[in-house]
Design a protein around this motif. Structure first.
Motif, PDB file in Angstrom:
ATOM      1  N   THR A 265       0.705  -1.374  -0.316  1.00  0.00           N
ATOM      2  CA  THR A 265      -0.202   0.213   0.452  1.00  0.00           C
ATOM      3  C   THR A 265       0.615   0.592  -0.427  1.00  0.00           C
ATOM      4  OG1 THR A 265      -0.041   0.114   2.563  1.00  0.00           O
ATOM      5  CG2 THR A 265      -1.844  -1.104   1.703  1.00  0.00           C
ATOM      6  N   ARG A 266       0.198   2.451   0.079  1.00  0.00           N
ATOM      7  CA  ARG A 266       0.886   3.577   0.043  1.00  0.00           C
ATOM      8  C   ARG A 266       1.734   3.553   1.196  1.00  0.00           C
ATOM      9  NH1 ARG A 266      -3.530   8.004  -0.920  1.00  0.00           N
ATOM     10  NH2 ARG A 266      -4.637   6.670  -1.816  1.00  0.00           N
ATOM     11  N   TYR A 267       0.829   3.119   2.177  1.00  0.00           N
ATOM     12  CA  TYR A 267       1.863   3.438   4.102  1.00  0.00           C
ATOM     13  C   TYR A 267       2.677   3.124   3.621  1.00  0.00           C
ATOM     14  CZ  TYR A 267      -3.144   5.458   4.237  1.00  0.00           C
ATOM     15  OH  TYR A 267      -4.140   5.619   3.649  1.00  0.00           O
ATOM     16  N   ASP A 268       2.355   1.289   3.296  1.00  0.00           N
ATOM     17  CA  ASP A 268       3.906   0.341   3.018  1.00  0.00           C
ATOM     18  C   ASP A 268       5.241   1.484   2.337  1.00  0.00           C
ATOM     19  OD1 ASP A 268       3.298  -1.355   4.908  1.00  0.00           O
ATOM     20  OD2 ASP A 268       1.773  -1.912   2.760  1.00  0.00           O
ATOM     21  N   THR A 269       4.625   1.689   1.459  1.00  0.00           N
ATOM     22  CA  THR A 269       5.721   2.091   0.290  1.00  0.00           C
ATOM     23  C   THR A 269       6.399   3.904   0.812  1.00  0.00           C
ATOM     24  OG1 THR A 269       4.405   1.560  -1.277  1.00  0.00           O
ATOM     25  CG2 THR A 269       6.266   3.582  -1.796  1.00  0.00           C
ATOM     26  N   VAL A 270       5.593   4.658   1.564  1.00  0.00           N
ATOM     27  CA  VAL A 270       6.698   5.420   2.640  1.00  0.00           C
ATOM     28  C   VAL A 270       7.496   4.936   3.656  1.00  0.00           C
ATOM     29  CG1 VAL A 270       6.038   7.015   4.157  1.00  0.00           C
ATOM     30  CG2 VAL A 270       5.060   7.266   1.790  1.00  0.00           C
ATOM     31  N   ASN A 271       6.969   3.310   4.386  1.00  0.00           N
ATOM     32  CA  ASN A 271       7.580   2.930   5.519  1.00  0.00           C
ATOM     33  C   ASN A 271       8.574   2.557   5.056  1.00  0.00           C
ATOM     34  OD1 ASN A 271       5.700   3.536   7.032  1.00  0.00           O
ATOM     35  ND2 ASN A 271       5.242   1.823   7.769  1.00  0.00           N
ATOM     36  N   THR A 272       8.895   2.031   3.474  1.00  0.00           N
ATOM     37  CA  THR A 272      10.626   2.015   2.785  1.00  0.00           C
ATOM     38  C   THR A 272      10.956   2.762   2.902  1.00  0.00           C
ATOM     39  OG1 THR A 272       9.546   1.746   0.718  1.00  0.00           O
ATOM     40  CG2 THR A 272       9.096  -0.211   2.207  1.00  0.00           C
ATOM     41  N   VAL A 273      10.461   4.424   2.468  1.00  0.00           N
ATOM     42  CA  VAL A 273      11.738   4.949   2.573  1.00  0.00           C
ATOM     43  C   VAL A 273      11.995   5.636   4.069  1.00  0.00           C
ATOM     44  CG1 VAL A 273      12.098   7.822   1.589  1.00  0.00           C
ATOM     45  CG2 VAL A 273      10.409   5.433   0.614  1.00  0.00           C
ATOM     46  N   VAL A 274      10.973   5.981   4.811  1.00  0.00           N
ATOM     47  CA  VAL A 274      11.483   6.390   5.726  1.00  0.00           C
ATOM     48  C   VAL A 274      12.590   5.202   7.101  1.00  0.00           C
ATOM     49  CG1 VAL A 274       9.959   6.187   8.729  1.00  0.00           C
ATOM     50  CG2 VAL A 274       9.595   7.055   6.676  1.00  0.00           C
ATOM     51  N   ASP A 275      12.123   3.921   6.529  1.00  0.00           N
ATOM     52  CA  ASP A 275      13.295   2.753   7.282  1.00  0.00           C
ATOM     53  C   ASP A 275      14.801   2.920   6.414  1.00  0.00           C
ATOM     54  OD1 ASP A 275      11.898   1.280   8.903  1.00  0.00           O
ATOM     55  OD2 ASP A 275      11.519  -0.018   7.416  1.00  0.00           O
ATOM     56  N   LYS A 276      14.715   3.405   5.333  1.00  0.00           N
ATOM     57  CA  LYS A 276      15.959   3.292   4.892  1.00  0.00           C
ATOM     58  C   LYS A 276      16.385   4.611   5.285  1.00  0.00           C
ATOM     59  CE  LYS A 276      18.868   3.447   0.463  1.00  0.00           C
ATOM     60  NZ  LYS A 276      20.048   1.874   0.683  1.00  0.00           N
TER      61      LYS A 276
ATOM     62  N   GLU B 177      -2.956  10.255 -11.633  1.00  0.00           N
ATOM     63  CA  GLU B 177      -3.356   9.583 -12.906  1.00  0.00           C
ATOM     64  C   GLU B 177      -4.267  10.376 -12.842  1.00  0.00           C
ATOM     65  OE1 GLU B 177      -6.829   6.735 -14.120  1.00  0.00           O
ATOM     66  OE2 GLU B 177      -5.869   5.975 -12.209  1.00  0.00           O
ATOM     67  N   VAL B 178      -4.861  11.302 -14.222  1.00  0.00           N
ATOM     68  CA  VAL B 178      -5.917  12.616 -14.196  1.00  0.00           C
ATOM     69  C   VAL B 178      -7.346  11.769 -14.507  1.00  0.00           C
ATOM     70  CG1 VAL B 178      -7.097  14.334 -15.382  1.00  0.00           C
ATOM     71  CG2 VAL B 178      -4.399  14.214 -15.329  1.00  0.00           C
ATOM     72  N   LEU B 179      -8.176  12.352 -13.187  1.00  0.00           N
ATOM     73  CA  LEU B 179      -9.580  12.041 -13.345  1.00  0.00           C
ATOM     74  C   LEU B 179     -10.721  13.326 -13.246  1.00  0.00           C
ATOM     75  CD1 LEU B 179      -8.484  10.839  -9.037  1.00  0.00           C
ATOM     76  CD2 LEU B 179      -8.994   9.497 -11.283  1.00  0.00           C
ATOM     77  N   HIS B 180     -10.810  12.469 -14.464  1.00  0.00           N
ATOM     78  CA  HIS B 180     -12.733  13.119 -14.803  1.00  0.00           C
ATOM     79  C   HIS B 180     -11.893  14.937 -15.696  1.00  0.00           C
ATOM     80  CE1 HIS B 180     -15.048   9.933 -13.424  1.00  0.00           C
ATOM     81  NE2 HIS B 180     -13.872  10.666 -12.338  1.00  0.00           N
ATOM     82  N   LYS B 181     -10.731  14.959 -16.260  1.00  0.00           N
ATOM     83  CA  LYS B 181      -9.774  16.261 -16.451  1.00  0.00           C
ATOM     84  C   LYS B 181      -9.994  17.311 -15.126  1.00  0.00           C
ATOM     85  CE  LYS B 181     -10.842  15.096 -21.343  1.00  0.00           C
ATOM     86  NZ  LYS B 181     -11.822  15.457 -22.710  1.00  0.00           N
ATOM     87  N   ARG B 182     -10.272  16.755 -14.146  1.00  0.00           N
ATOM     88  CA  ARG B 182     -10.577  17.506 -13.023  1.00  0.00           C
ATOM     89  C   ARG B 182      -9.552  17.404 -12.417  1.00  0.00           C
ATOM     90  NH1 ARG B 182     -16.821  16.863 -11.788  1.00  0.00           N
ATOM     91  NH2 ARG B 182     -16.833  15.682 -11.656  1.00  0.00           N
ATOM     92  N   SER B 183      -9.304  16.728 -12.191  1.00  0.00           N
ATOM     93  CA  SER B 183      -7.706  16.425 -10.678  1.00  0.00           C
ATOM     94  C   SER B 183      -6.988  15.582 -11.088  1.00  0.00           C
ATOM     95  CB  SER B 183      -9.046  15.770  -9.596  1.00  0.00           C
ATOM     96  OG  SER B 183      -9.750  14.870  -9.019  1.00  0.00           O
ATOM     97  N   ILE B 184      -6.100  15.510 -10.193  1.00  0.00           N
ATOM     98  CA  ILE B 184      -5.014  14.490 -10.354  1.00  0.00           C
ATOM     99  C   ILE B 184      -4.897  13.523  -8.989  1.00  0.00           C
ATOM    100  CG2 ILE B 184      -2.556  13.859 -10.541  1.00  0.00           C
ATOM    101  CD1 ILE B 184      -2.233  16.462 -11.843  1.00  0.00           C
ATOM    102  N   ALA B 185      -5.033  12.070  -9.259  1.00  0.00           N
ATOM    103  CA  ALA B 185      -5.191  11.522  -7.907  1.00  0.00           C
ATOM    104  C   ALA B 185      -3.986  11.187  -7.146  1.00  0.00           C
ATOM    105  CB  ALA B 185      -4.881   9.460  -8.629  1.00  0.00           C
ATOM    106  N   SER B 186      -4.500  11.213  -5.920  1.00  0.00           N
ATOM    107  CA  SER B 186      -3.128  11.472  -5.301  1.00  0.00           C
ATOM    108  C   SER B 186      -2.028  10.431  -5.019  1.00  0.00           C
ATOM    109  CB  SER B 186      -4.079  12.163  -3.867  1.00  0.00           C
ATOM    110  OG  SER B 186      -4.495  11.426  -3.488  1.00  0.00           O
ATOM    111  N   GLY B 187      -2.404   9.157  -4.929  1.00  0.00           N
ATOM    112  CA  GLY B 187      -1.433   8.079  -4.408  1.00  0.00           C
ATOM    113  C   GLY B 187      -0.218   8.130  -5.323  1.00  0.00           C
TER     114      GLY B 187
END
Length: 382
Positions: free
Chosen positions: A42-53, A267-277
């Motif tokens: 998940t994105r939380y696990d991805t963040v943790n891999t960097v924090v661990d480093k 990823e652009v969502l409905h031409k109005r926003s960008i997915a934050s993940g």
């Protein structure tokens, strides 16, 4: 029957080439690089891999809402220069990997960014119940919040330059591209909200702290030109979209290096926003890129575009650090249009095979009936 076997073999061969061809080409291309992976489940696990480093221990941690990209890019240089890890959570909930990582680091205090619309009271109460001291940093708008971080940075260490970015949703990824450079060089990122008094507030700051240089990072000059006159030294980095801006940042600010950090540009969502993940993955890796004085490359798809490949080749990067996905090389097997075309062709081929088999069986059945009819007729005549 022979035709059916022939068609089946043909389809199987095509599928093997289709599935294995891209992987083989990727392997041949990426074998010359050291690939380092920072991808969790998940994105939380991805963040943790960097924090661990980056961290073995931390007393204080910054906590930001995953959807508040403007707050995230504003707090990043402040957090980096105070050696605070940054954790990204949802407005109402704190995921277990976040608590696990904080416990691992020995965090005692958390600083929540934004008011209750960003991080609900429930989050604050949860941290307190688990024994953490909780502070909040709140301002009425994103420009004021950015300037507050900038002031705290300047009070601790000399600030020589500011970075100005627009709060427009399609402009904020530019701040992410700039973030490793901002963090490394103690440059506050000021997000311009578009208020009438934004210019006056920034003028007050640069007069107080003697800042004379600015980086304006934008898609097609979305930031008001009134800011140009405030600084004696001005570097403008722009482009038609966030990917061109990203490459221009690399061209202007990074001349050489062995390491490149690669993440998706959202990823652009409905031409109005960008997915934050995907943007969170990019921001998670930005401090590590700053540690190594290396750029962050944002790409649109899983594969390196032609311009990206050219850049990687010219700069002679030896280590590619991927975050949140697996990098591929652009080829016929991973281009989205080719995937769609191939899928349609396979469906049509399957339909064609089904019809042929059906017609073959039907024809065979008619032949059998005809033979039986003529045999019976012969017996009758005799």
């Amino acid at each position: 029957m022979k035709k059916i076997i022939k068609y089946t073999v043909f389809i199987l061969i095509f599928l093997v080439i289709y599935i294995g061809g891209g992987k083989l080409l990727d392997k041949l291309y990426f074998d010359k690089f050291d690939i380092v992976d920072y991808t969790g489940d998940t994105r939380y696990d991805t963040v943790n891999t960097v924090v661990d480093k980056r961290f073995k221990k931390a007393d204080t941690a910054i906590v930001v809402n995953t959807e508040m990209i403007d707050q995230i890019v504003s707090v990043a240089p402040y957090a980096y220069n105070n050696k605070y890890p940054v954790f990204y959570i949802e407005s109402y909930t704190i995921k277990k990997p976040v608590y696990d990582q904080m416990k691992k680091l020995g965090v005692k205090k958390v600083v929540l960014i934004g008011g209750i619309n960003s991080l609900n009271k429930r989050v604050e109460r949860s941290f307190k119940r688990n024994g953490y001291k909780v502070d909040r940093l709140i301002e009425s708008n994103i420009t004021d919040l950015s300037l507050r971080f900038a002031s705290m940075m300047a009070d601790k260490k000399k600030v020589d330059a500011l970075a100005l970015v627009s709060s427009d949703v399609f402009d904020l990824p530019n701040a992410i591209s700039f973030s490793p450079y901002a963090q490394k060089n103690n440059i506050p990122v000021i997000v311009i909200s578009g208020g009438d008094d934004d210019a006056a507030k920034i003028k007050s700051y640069i007069d107080k702290y003697g800042v004379k240089k600015a980086y304006i990072v934008t898609n097609n000059n979305t930031i008001n030109r009134n800011f140009d006159k405030m600084f004696s030294s001005l570097v403008k980095i722009s482009g038609k979209d966030r990917y061109e801006v990203n490459r221009n940042i690399m061209d202007i600010l990074y001349k050489k290096g062995d390491k490149l950090y690669v993440s998706k540009g959202g990823e652009v969502l409905h031409k109005r926003s960008i997915a934050s993940g995907q943007l969170i993955n990019a921001m998670a890796i930005a401090p590590l890129a700053a540690d190594n004085n290396s750029p962050l490359l944002l790409i649109e798809n899983n594969y390196l575009a032609t311009a990206d490949e050219k850049l990687v080749k010219e700069r002679k990067y030896r280590e590619l650090n991927q975050v949140g996905f697996k990098i591929e090389r652009r080829n016929f097997f991973n281009i989205e249009r080719f995937k769609l075309t191939t899928t349609i062709l396979l469906v049509l081929l399957a339909l064609f095979m089904t019809v042929r088999v059906f017609l073959t069986k039907k024809s065979f059945g008619l032949d059998c009936k005809n033979i039986k009819f003529w045999n019976n007729l012969g017996q009758y005549v005799q």
